[in-house]
Design a protein around this motif. Structure first.
Motif, PDB file in Angstrom:
ATOM      1  N   CYS A   1      13.249  -7.333  11.892  1.00 39.00           N
ATOM      2  CA  CYS A   1      14.445  -6.728  11.277  1.00 39.00           C
ATOM      3  C   CYS A   1      14.053  -5.631  10.295  1.00 39.00           C
ATOM      4  CB  CYS A   1      15.285  -7.794  10.578  1.00 39.00           C
ATOM      5  SG  CYS A   1      16.088  -8.942  11.697  1.00 39.00           S
ATOM      6  N   TYR A   2      13.030  -5.903   9.484  1.00 37.89           N
ATOM      7  CA  TYR A   2      12.530  -4.893   8.544  1.00 37.89           C
ATOM      8  C   TYR A   2      12.049  -3.653   9.304  1.00 37.89           C
ATOM      9  CZ  TYR A   2      12.312  -8.372   4.721  1.00 37.89           C
ATOM     10  OH  TYR A   2      12.600  -9.309   3.756  1.00 37.89           O
TER      11      TYR A   2
ATOM     12  N   ILE B   1       3.914  -2.006   2.575  1.00 34.20           N
ATOM     13  CA  ILE B   1       4.748  -2.648   1.557  1.00 34.20           C
ATOM     14  C   ILE B   1       4.511  -4.147   1.540  1.00 34.20           C
ATOM     15  CG2 ILE B   1       7.138  -3.266   1.005  1.00 34.20           C
ATOM     16  CD1 ILE B   1       7.877  -0.380   1.856  1.00 34.20           C
ATOM     17  N   ILE B   2       4.519  -4.764   2.698  1.00 36.30           N
ATOM     18  CA  ILE B   2       4.337  -6.215   2.767  1.00 36.30           C
ATOM     19  C   ILE B   2       2.956  -6.608   2.245  1.00 36.30           C
ATOM     20  CG2 ILE B   2       4.172  -8.206   4.314  1.00 36.30           C
ATOM     21  CD1 ILE B   2       6.309  -6.778   6.084  1.00 36.30           C
ATOM     22  N   CYS B   3       1.941  -5.859   2.641  1.00 35.47           N
ATOM     23  CA  CYS B   3       0.576  -6.166   2.181  1.00 35.47           C
ATOM     24  C   CYS B   3       0.438  -5.933   0.678  1.00 35.47           C
ATOM     25  CB  CYS B   3      -0.441  -5.350   2.966  1.00 35.47           C
ATOM     26  SG  CYS B   3      -0.564  -5.840   4.704  1.00 35.47           S
TER      27      CYS B   3
ATOM     28  N   ARG C   1      13.798 -11.665  -1.997  1.00 35.20           N
ATOM     29  CA  ARG C   1      14.696 -10.580  -2.405  1.00 35.20           C
ATOM     30  C   ARG C   1      13.918  -9.331  -2.831  1.00 35.20           C
ATOM     31  NH1 ARG C   1      18.939 -11.567   0.384  1.00 35.20           N
ATOM     32  NH2 ARG C   1      19.886 -13.571  -0.092  1.00 35.20           N
ATOM     33  N   ILE C   2      12.765  -9.525  -3.449  1.00 41.58           N
ATOM     34  CA  ILE C   2      11.926  -8.376  -3.814  1.00 41.58           C
ATOM     35  C   ILE C   2      11.494  -7.643  -2.549  1.00 41.58           C
ATOM     36  CG2 ILE C   2       9.642  -7.724  -4.708  1.00 41.58           C
ATOM     37  CD1 ILE C   2      10.106  -9.846  -6.929  1.00 41.58           C
ATOM     38  N   LEU C   3      11.051  -8.396  -1.553  1.00 48.95           N
ATOM     39  CA  LEU C   3      10.639  -7.761  -0.298  1.00 48.95           C
ATOM     40  C   LEU C   3      11.823  -7.051   0.352  1.00 48.95           C
ATOM     41  CD1 LEU C   3       8.519  -7.107   1.776  1.00 48.95           C
ATOM     42  CD2 LEU C   3       8.849  -9.383   2.771  1.00 48.95           C
ATOM     43  N   ASP C   4      12.982  -7.690   0.348  1.00 47.81           N
ATOM     44  CA  ASP C   4      14.190  -7.038   0.875  1.00 47.81           C
ATOM     45  C   ASP C   4      14.451  -5.714   0.154  1.00 47.81           C
ATOM     46  OD1 ASP C   4      14.671  -9.198   2.580  1.00 47.81           O
ATOM     47  OD2 ASP C   4      16.250 -10.066   1.321  1.00 47.81           O
ATOM     48  N   LYS C   5      14.353  -5.741  -1.152  1.00 46.99           N
ATOM     49  CA  LYS C   5      14.615  -4.547  -1.966  1.00 46.99           C
ATOM     50  C   LYS C   5      13.616  -3.434  -1.654  1.00 46.99           C
ATOM     51  CE  LYS C   5      16.521  -2.108  -5.243  1.00 46.99           C
ATOM     52  NZ  LYS C   5      17.746  -1.407  -4.929  1.00 46.99           N
ATOM     53  N   LEU C   6      12.353  -3.788  -1.517  1.00 46.44           N
ATOM     54  CA  LEU C   6      11.328  -2.789  -1.210  1.00 46.44           C
ATOM     55  C   LEU C   6      11.587  -2.137   0.147  1.00 46.44           C
ATOM     56  CD1 LEU C   6       8.154  -4.681  -2.485  1.00 46.44           C
ATOM     57  CD2 LEU C   6       9.333  -2.779  -3.608  1.00 46.44           C
ATOM     58  N   ILE C   7      11.972  -2.939   1.132  1.00 47.84           N
ATOM     59  CA  ILE C   7      12.272  -2.393   2.457  1.00 47.84           C
ATOM     60  C   ILE C   7      13.530  -1.524   2.394  1.00 47.84           C
ATOM     61  CG2 ILE C   7      12.869  -2.961   4.851  1.00 47.84           C
ATOM     62  CD1 ILE C   7       9.887  -3.471   4.140  1.00 47.84           C
ATOM     63  N   ASP C   8      14.513  -1.937   1.605  1.00 53.17           N
ATOM     64  CA  ASP C   8      15.712  -1.106   1.407  1.00 53.17           C
ATOM     65  C   ASP C   8      15.332   0.255   0.829  1.00 53.17           C
ATOM     66  OD1 ASP C   8      17.490  -2.951   2.374  1.00 53.17           O
ATOM     67  OD2 ASP C   8      18.402  -3.431   0.436  1.00 53.17           O
ATOM     68  N   GLU C   9      14.468   0.246  -0.162  1.00 52.33           N
ATOM     69  CA  GLU C   9      14.038   1.505  -0.779  1.00 52.33           C
ATOM     70  C   GLU C   9      13.326   2.390   0.241  1.00 52.33           C
ATOM     71  OE1 GLU C   9      11.723   0.362  -4.201  1.00 52.33           O
ATOM     72  OE2 GLU C   9      13.510  -0.169  -5.357  1.00 52.33           O
ATOM     73  N   LEU C  10      12.504   1.783   1.083  1.00 51.28           N
ATOM     74  CA  LEU C  10      11.816   2.524   2.136  1.00 51.28           C
ATOM     75  C   LEU C  10      12.830   3.168   3.077  1.00 51.28           C
ATOM     76  CD1 LEU C  10       9.067   3.145   3.599  1.00 51.28           C
ATOM     77  CD2 LEU C  10       9.544   1.116   4.981  1.00 51.28           C
ATOM     78  N   ALA C  11      13.809   2.381   3.510  1.00 48.90           N
ATOM     79  CA  ALA C  11      14.818   2.878   4.442  1.00 48.90           C
ATOM     80  C   ALA C  11      15.690   3.965   3.822  1.00 48.90           C
ATOM     81  CB  ALA C  11      15.686   1.724   4.937  1.00 48.90           C
ATOM     82  N   LYS C  12      15.816   3.947   2.513  1.00 48.36           N
ATOM     83  CA  LYS C  12      16.622   4.968   1.834  1.00 48.36           C
ATOM     84  C   LYS C  12      15.837   6.248   1.572  1.00 48.36           C
ATOM     85  CE  LYS C  12      19.870   1.792  -0.244  1.00 48.36           C
ATOM     86  NZ  LYS C  12      20.331   1.116  -1.442  1.00 48.36           N
TER      87      LYS C  12
ATOM     88  N   MET D   1       6.695   6.475  -1.076  1.00 48.00           N
ATOM     89  CA  MET D   1       5.897   5.248  -1.095  1.00 48.00           C
ATOM     90  C   MET D   1       5.283   4.985  -2.468  1.00 48.00           C
ATOM     91  SD  MET D   1       5.178   2.686   0.822  1.00 48.00           S
ATOM     92  CE  MET D   1       5.322   3.140   2.529  1.00 48.00           C
ATOM     93  N   ASN D   2       4.835   6.021  -3.166  1.00 50.97           N
ATOM     94  CA  ASN D   2       4.232   5.789  -4.489  1.00 50.97           C
ATOM     95  C   ASN D   2       5.258   5.253  -5.488  1.00 50.97           C
ATOM     96  OD1 ASN D   2       5.553   8.295  -4.644  1.00 50.97           O
ATOM     97  ND2 ASN D   2       4.121   9.076  -6.173  1.00 50.97           N
ATOM     98  N   LYS D   3       6.524   5.542  -5.289  1.00 49.32           N
ATOM     99  CA  LYS D   3       7.579   4.996  -6.159  1.00 49.32           C
ATOM    100  C   LYS D   3       7.919   3.560  -5.763  1.00 49.32           C
ATOM    101  CE  LYS D   3       8.843   8.947  -8.197  1.00 49.32           C
ATOM    102  NZ  LYS D   3       8.581   9.238  -9.562  1.00 49.32           N
TER     103      LYS D   3
END
Length: 115
Positions: free
Chosen positions: A17-18, A35-37, A95-106, A110-112
């Motif tokens: 899904c991510y 991100i996951i790593c 939820r942190i991982l969800d948020k990080l993937i959301d930021e990526l999709a938006k 990557m450095n942010k």
């Protein structure tokens, strides 16, 4: 507890899904994996192993080598829930991982994302 259903979901399904979400927005598998790593301390082989072993989300996070110390800097709302207000440690990591993937999709750089 209502969260047991989420904890029992296969990490591989969540990962897909991510990946789908990121790729729809022009991002890559490498971005998702990075991100996951970063968050969990898994290397590429460890991440693949978790997927191949069909581990659930709870096992994935319990076996994570090292949650990144800067993960506590992740703030904001994901799925209508403020990440920093989640009390359950496992749910907060999810939820942190969800948020990080959301930021990526938006489209965030990557450095942010990796703070």
């Amino acid at each position: 507890m209502p969260n047991h259903t989420l904890y029992a979901m296969l990490f591989g399904k969540i990962y897909q899904c991510y990946l789908d979400k990121a790729e729809r927005k022009g991002r890559t598998r490498e971005d998702v994996d990075q991100i996951i790593c970063w968050l969990t301390g898994y290397d590429q082989a460890g991440l693949r192993s978790q997927i191949e072993q069909k581990n659930d989300l709870e096992t994935f996070f319990v076996q994570a080598p090292a949650i990144h110390p800067n993960s506590s800097l992740v703030k904001g709302v994901v799925c209508g829930i403020r990440v920093e207000d989640v009390n359950d440690p496992l749910m907060r990591k999810i939820r942190i991982l969800d948020k990080l993937i959301d930021e990526l999709a938006k489209g965030k750089a990557m450095n942010k994302i990796l703070r």
